[in-house]
Design an enzyme around this catalytic site. Structure first.
Site, mmCIF file in Angstrom:
data_model
loop_
_atom_site.group_PDB
_atom_site.id
_atom_site.type_symbol
_atom_site.label_atom_id
_atom_site.label_comp_id
_atom_site.label_asym_id
_atom_site.label_seq_id
_atom_site.Cartn_x
_atom_site.Cartn_y
_atom_site.Cartn_z
ATOM 1 N N TYR A 291 1.883 0.833 14.903
ATOM 2 C CA TYR A 291 0.829 0.635 13.923
ATOM 3 C C TYR A 291 1.132 1.362 12.619
ATOM 4 O O TYR A 291 1.276 2.565 12.583
ATOM 5 C CB TYR A 291 -0.507 1.129 14.471
ATOM 6 C CG TYR A 291 -1.590 1.101 13.416
ATOM 7 C CD1 TYR A 291 -1.986 -0.111 12.868
ATOM 8 C CD2 TYR A 291 -2.178 2.262 12.960
ATOM 9 C CE1 TYR A 291 -2.950 -0.153 11.886
ATOM 10 C CE2 TYR A 291 -3.153 2.231 11.985
ATOM 11 C CZ TYR A 291 -3.540 1.014 11.451
ATOM 12 O OH TYR A 291 -4.480 0.975 10.481
ATOM 13 N N ASP B 212 0.885 -1.167 0.000
ATOM 14 C CA ASP B 212 0.000 0.000 0.000
ATOM 15 C C ASP B 212 0.920 1.213 0.000
ATOM 16 O O ASP B 212 1.586 1.489 0.986
ATOM 17 C CB ASP B 212 -0.877 -0.049 1.260
ATOM 18 C CG ASP B 212 -1.716 1.217 1.432
ATOM 19 O OD1 ASP B 212 -1.540 2.173 0.655
ATOM 20 O OD2 ASP B 212 -2.540 1.238 2.367
ATOM 21 N N LYS C 192 -2.647 -2.610 8.385
ATOM 22 C CA LYS C 192 -2.731 -4.067 8.264
ATOM 23 C C LYS C 192 -1.935 -4.539 7.063
ATOM 24 O O LYS C 192 -1.726 -3.787 6.117
ATOM 25 C CB LYS C 192 -4.200 -4.473 8.091
ATOM 26 C CG LYS C 192 -4.913 -4.650 9.420
ATOM 27 C CD LYS C 192 -4.676 -6.023 10.002
ATOM 28 C CE LYS C 192 -5.198 -6.038 11.442
ATOM 29 N NZ LYS C 192 -4.767 -7.223 12.157
HETATM 30 C C1 F6R Z 1 -7.258 -0.382 8.155
HETATM 31 C C2 F6R Z 1 -7.014 0.946 7.578
HETATM 32 C C3 F6R Z 1 -7.957 2.037 7.875
HETATM 33 C C4 F6R Z 1 -7.311 3.082 8.778
HETATM 34 C C5 F6R Z 1 -8.288 4.184 9.161
HETATM 35 C C6 F6R Z 1 -7.635 5.297 9.974
HETATM 36 O O1 F6R Z 1 -6.311 -1.294 7.743
HETATM 37 O O2 F6R Z 1 -6.062 1.144 6.887
HETATM 38 O O3 F6R Z 1 -9.136 1.553 8.429
HETATM 39 O O4 F6R Z 1 -6.834 2.473 9.932
HETATM 40 O O5 F6R Z 1 -8.851 4.768 8.005
HETATM 41 O O6 F6R Z 1 -6.581 5.796 9.251
HETATM 42 P P1 F6R Z 1 -5.743 7.073 9.703
HETATM 43 O O7 F6R Z 1 -5.279 6.812 11.094
HETATM 44 O O8 F6R Z 1 -4.615 7.094 8.718
HETATM 45 O O9 F6R Z 1 -6.638 8.270 9.601
HETATM 46 MG MG MG Z 2 -3.861 2.321 3.287
HETATM 47 MG MG MG Z 3 -4.775 -2.120 2.453
#
Ligand code: F6R
Ligand code: MG
Ligand code: MG
Length: 362
Positions: A228, A12, A231
């Site tokens: 973190y 990603d 994923k």
């Molecule tokens: C799960 C994922 C999304 C982000 C969520 C918060 O794998 O990538 O659900 O965790 O959109 O993202 P941020 O913290 O970047 O705003």
């Molecule tokens: Mg992403």
């Molecule tokens: Mg992804």
């Protein structure tokens, strides 16, 4: 004949919009760069796809596992993708590239990778699975069903060439150790491990004569980074037919929208929805988690295909089931079992809350 290697390498490097999908310019860039490498003869063939915000490079070549040139090529594509993502201010540009510099092999640097070196059979049907908003443990149940469960795979019972069963390599992702287990002999022990799919992950499946049948990506971006960063959204390669599960036996486990970890903020249980590539754009609560399946016939390393295997009306009910489960479990909001147990969440907010409340605990 020379062996052929299938490498599925993914990352990603920027989402469009948010974490929901892939900007076409990234796919176009990857296609252009891989085409150049194909013309130069480094690779035999390729196909670029996406599942959600993950760019999936499906590559065939003759350089075997963990080849530096192949991995460097993929890394450079992800770097170029990151540059485009930065220009367009796509979301989380470069999020999976944990290092500034390439060092021999993409493993440990953030991208996910599944590879399989094989001697092409008379006919070689393979299916490449790619997922978004979940973790590599998501492949445990379908692999068990394909290769060890006669209620899924009737070939285990009635095809003499499958009747001996299969071998599973299971990785303990915390200890970084692998145990080899036999099916049907060890199935209760096997299930004891792989039922804990956040801890034990099926890495490879072999026929009893050693023929490689399936391979998964087993990176855990969150463990590698120690914090973190999203994923890891796994990929998997499965060979089919002629003494291996038939294409339909490989596809069958996904007719049930089983529960996987991931979804919003990598911190929820959600139903795994099998979709065509066109529908691999998880939007509701950043999900529900998606899986795509691309089928190819290999012909001297050329990828004949893809067939978009979940673009089939017989998966409509699984999608419906996934939507109904999503509706139901969403209503739990921040409560388990919608939210993952603290140990499996990708957020570690509890210590901060406890610290803040320290003096208020009586
Ligand atoms: C799960 C994922 C999304 C982000 C969520 C918060 O794998 O990538 O659900 O965790 O959109 O993202 P941020 O913290 O970047 O705003
Ligand atoms: Mg992403
Ligand atoms: Mg992804």
């Amino acid at each position: 004949m020379d062996k052929i290697t299938i490498s599925v390498i993914k990352a990603d490097v920027g989402g469009y919009v948010g974490h929901s999908s892939m900007h076409p310019n990234l796919v176009a860039k990857a296609n252009q760069m891989l085409d150049e490498h194909k013309k130069k003869g480094l690779i035999v063939d390729f196909h670029v796809t996406h599942c959600g915000d993950d760019l999936d490079l499906i590559i065939t070549h003759r350089h075997g596992y963990d080849n530096g040139e192949i991995h460097k090529m993929a890394w450079d594509i992800f770097i170029e993708g990151t540059n485009i993502a930065k220009e367009l201010k796509l979301y989380g540009a470069g999020q999976d590239l944990l290092s500034d510099a390439f060092s021999g092999n993409v493993k440990g640097l953030g991208p996910g990778c599944s590879e399989m070196e094989l001697e092409e059979r008379k006919s070689e049907p393979v299916i490449i699975f790619a997922a978004d908003k979940t973790s590599p443990g998501a492949w445990n149940m379908p692999l068990y069903k394909m290769f060890a469960d006669p209620f899924n795979t009737i070939g285990l019972v009635i095809d003499p060439s499958m009747h001996d069963g299969f071998i599973f390599d299971v990785l303990d992702i915390f200890e970084n150790k692998t145990v080899r287990m036999n099916s049907p002999e060890d199935i209760y022990d096997l299930l004891c491990l792989i039922g804990a799919s956040e801890h034990y992950i099926i890495k490879n499946v072999f026929k009893k004569d050693g023929l490689i049948a399936a391979s998964t990506s087993t990176q855990r971006v969150n463990l590698m980074a120690g914090r973190y960063v999203g994923k890891d959204d796994p990929v998997m390669i499965v060979r089919c037919q002629s003494g291996l599960p038939a294409v339909g036996e490989v596809m069958e486990p996904f007719a049930m929208a089983y529960m996987v970890t991931g979804w919003m903020r990598g911190s929820h249980w959600g139903p795994f929805m099998p979709v065509s590539v066109n529908d691999a754009n998880p939007t509701r609560f950043d999900g529900p988690p998606r899986v795509i399946a691309l089928g190819f016939q290999l012909a001297n390393g050329m990828l004949i295909g893809p067939r978009d295997m979940f673009a089939d009306v017989s998966y409509d009910l699984a999608r419906q089931e996934a939507n109904e489960i999503a509706n139901y479990i969403r209503r739990h909001g921040p409560f388990e079992p919608q939210r993952l147990p603290l140990s499996d969440m990708e957020y570690t907010t509890l210590p901060h809350v406890l610290k803040k409340l320290k003096d208020r605990f009586k």
